[in-house]
Design a protein around this motif. Structure first.
Motif, PDB file in Angstrom:
ATOM      1  N   ASP A 191     -30.407 -32.091  53.530  1.00 40.19           N
ATOM      2  CA  ASP A 191     -30.357 -33.008  54.651  1.00 40.19           C
ATOM      3  C   ASP A 191     -31.755 -33.315  55.143  1.00 40.19           C
ATOM      4  O   ASP A 191     -32.706 -32.590  54.854  1.00 40.19           O
ATOM      5  CB  ASP A 191     -29.537 -32.404  55.792  1.00 40.19           C
ATOM      6  CG  ASP A 191     -28.892 -33.471  56.647  1.00 40.19           C
ATOM      7  OD1 ASP A 191     -29.263 -34.647  56.502  1.00 40.19           O
ATOM      8  OD2 ASP A 191     -28.012 -33.120  57.447  1.00 40.19           O
ATOM      9  N   LYS A 229     -33.607 -33.584  58.678  1.00 39.28           N
ATOM     10  CA  LYS A 229     -33.355 -33.081  60.022  1.00 39.28           C
ATOM     11  C   LYS A 229     -34.501 -33.450  60.959  1.00 39.28           C
ATOM     12  O   LYS A 229     -35.633 -33.687  60.525  1.00 39.28           O
ATOM     13  CB  LYS A 229     -33.186 -31.560  59.997  1.00 39.28           C
ATOM     14  CG  LYS A 229     -31.885 -31.098  59.359  1.00 39.28           C
ATOM     15  CD  LYS A 229     -30.694 -31.455  60.234  1.00 39.28           C
ATOM     16  CE  LYS A 229     -29.393 -30.947  59.658  1.00 39.28           C
ATOM     17  NZ  LYS A 229     -28.242 -31.239  60.528  1.00 39.28           N
ATOM     18  N   ILE A 280     -30.124 -26.198  60.626  1.00 36.92           N
ATOM     19  CA  ILE A 280     -29.558 -26.544  59.323  1.00 36.92           C
ATOM     20  C   ILE A 280     -28.917 -25.309  58.718  1.00 36.92           C
ATOM     21  O   ILE A 280     -29.336 -24.169  58.989  1.00 36.92           O
ATOM     22  CB  ILE A 280     -30.647 -27.107  58.371  1.00 36.92           C
ATOM     23  CG1 ILE A 280     -30.002 -27.702  57.120  1.00 36.92           C
ATOM     24  CG2 ILE A 280     -31.661 -26.040  58.017  1.00 36.92           C
ATOM     25  CD1 ILE A 280     -30.953 -28.464  56.244  1.00 36.92           C
ATOM     26  N   THR A 327     -29.956 -42.264  59.638  1.00 32.19           N
ATOM     27  CA  THR A 327     -30.110 -41.079  58.791  1.00 32.19           C
ATOM     28  C   THR A 327     -31.513 -40.503  58.995  1.00 32.19           C
ATOM     29  O   THR A 327     -32.485 -41.089  58.543  1.00 32.19           O
ATOM     30  CB  THR A 327     -29.913 -41.421  57.308  1.00 32.19           C
ATOM     31  OG1 THR A 327     -28.647 -42.043  57.132  1.00 32.19           O
ATOM     32  CG2 THR A 327     -29.975 -40.165  56.458  1.00 32.19           C
ATOM     33  N   PRO A 328     -31.627 -39.367  59.717  1.00 33.91           N
ATOM     34  CA  PRO A 328     -30.534 -38.650  60.405  1.00 33.91           C
ATOM     35  C   PRO A 328     -30.127 -39.358  61.685  1.00 33.91           C
ATOM     36  O   PRO A 328     -30.830 -40.250  62.160  1.00 33.91           O
ATOM     37  CB  PRO A 328     -31.161 -37.300  60.711  1.00 33.91           C
ATOM     38  CG  PRO A 328     -32.612 -37.607  60.898  1.00 33.91           C
ATOM     39  CD  PRO A 328     -32.936 -38.698  59.916  1.00 33.91           C
TER      40      PRO A 328
END
Length: 392
Positions: A34, A36, A42, A217-218
């Motif tokens: 991901d 972040k 996370i 995103t994010p």
């Protein structure tokens, strides 16, 4: 910032290393990957199957310029790293990193092996592990311009606005939330960097933490605080108690910020008296947004009257009034005795009425009984005449 983010997103690829151990059979489920934001958290998950059950380790490369990896342990990085293991028929592990910062950007590796010599570095050749990797990117928070940042009563404003100035990716929609609950009819798929929400009023009912969410995103969000004096409600506006028993008065609060202080007072002949916990027969219990005043050994003269619960937060205070009525010890008996007395009086009236009515009924029967005797007499005379005629 936007161009840098785009280039980083392009390397978010998950891959497996070709480093299988001859002693491990099965697979490793790839950890999650991901992008972040700073101060987010996370979690990465790893599963391994083998017989005997394999051991799992977590390793990391901090930054993109080095290939040197270091093993991660529970409590690493100033207690921000938390690692959990479950060893049963399979091996499972989760690593979570809290309060992310830019230095947490890098490649993370899950390793698994059930080779009995896996941790012996002197073995030649060294034992190999099966591995799975993921790259984590931590970026700065995009700027959201909020208007206002904090809203309080008396500012003549009831519209909340957010403006995302540097989105990390194209905006795919928005939604407003209040106290982390989505506000109905505020979700859309608009690509605008502007968000707006109108409040009906700035009071306890509408106070809270309003968050504007941008679907990027994010995902990006920020919070506007709407503050107001607390709302106070009594569980019962009028409370009843019996002399000598306990009486309990309850108040609850609503709104944001939360109540910082509860207090109780009452109306006396001398004026308003502040109730101190533990004095006389009073006991106060405060539980966040709820307060209780318990009065033991209720008395009609000393405890009956008006009571006031006062809630205070950083914006202001609100008061609610409760009327306490104290009934005598035998108050519940008097209605019963009244009913019994009514029944006795009713029975006596019926009895007297029947007693007086009886002689009249007897005389009527006598009069009715004398009439048939006369009629019988005349009938007999007729019968005798008939018999005499027949004899002639």
């Amino acid at each position: 910032m936007a161009a840098t983010t785009t280039s980083l997103l392009g390397i978010l690829l998950l891959f497996f290393l070709d480093c299988a151990s001859a002693y491990t059979a099965g697979f490793i489920k790839a950890p999650l990957s991901d992008v972040k934001l700073i101060e987010d958290s996370i979690e990465l998950h790893c599963d391994a199957i083998g017989k005997p059950t394999p051991e799992i380790q977590w390793w990391a490369v901090e930054g993109n310029d080095t290939e040197v990896m270091s093993q991660l342990y529970d409590g690493a990085r100033q207690q921000r790293v938390n690692i959990n293991f479950i060893y049963d028929l399979d091996a499972k592990s989760t690593i979570s990193i809290m309060n992310l910062n830019i230095e947490d950007t890098g490649r993370y590796e899950c390793r698994a092996s059930n080779d009995p010599y896996r941790n012996d570095l002197k073995m030649i050749p060294q034992v190999k592990w099966i591995c799975s990797q993921a790259t984590v990117i931590v970026i700065e928070h995009p700027t959201i311009v909020k208007d206002p940042r904090i809203l309080e009563p008396g500012e003549n404003i009831n519209i909340l606005r957010c403006n995302l100035t540097d989105p990390p990716s194209p905006i795919e929609g928005h939604v407003w939330k209040k106290d982390d609950v989505e506000i109905p009819a505020t979700r859309d798929s608009n690509s605008s960097p502007f968000m707006e929400y109108k409040l009906d009023a700035v009071d306890a009912k509408h106070s809270g933490e309003y968050t504007c969410h941008f679907f990027t995103t994010p995902a990006v969000n920020d919070t506007i605080f709407v503050k107001a004096p607390p709302g106070v409600n009594a569980e019962k506006k009028s409370e009843h108690g019996n002399e000598g028993d306990y009486g309990v008065l309850i108040c609850r609060s609503t709104g944001f910020p939360s109540v910082e202080n509860w207090s109780w007072s009452r109306q006396t002949k001398a004026g308003i008296e502040l109730i101190v916990n533990g004095t006389k027969n009073f006991h106060i219990k405060n539980m966040g947004n709820k307060t209780e005043l318990r009065i033991s050994q209720l008395g009609i003269e000393q405890d009956q009257g008006e009571y006031f619960c006062n809630a205070t937060n950083e914006i202001g205070a609100r008061v609610e009034t409760i009327h306490l009525r104290v009934r005598g010890r035998y108050a519940a008996v008097w209605p019963f005795l009244g009913i019994v007395a009514e029944v006795i009086v009713l029975v006596a009236i019926i009895f007297i009425y029947e007693k007086r009515r009886k002689p009249d009924e007897i005389s009527d029967d006598d009069e009715q009984g004398s009439a048939p005797l006369k009629s019988n007499s005349s009938t007999n005379h007729k019968d005798q005449n008939i018999r005499q005629r027949n004899s002639n």
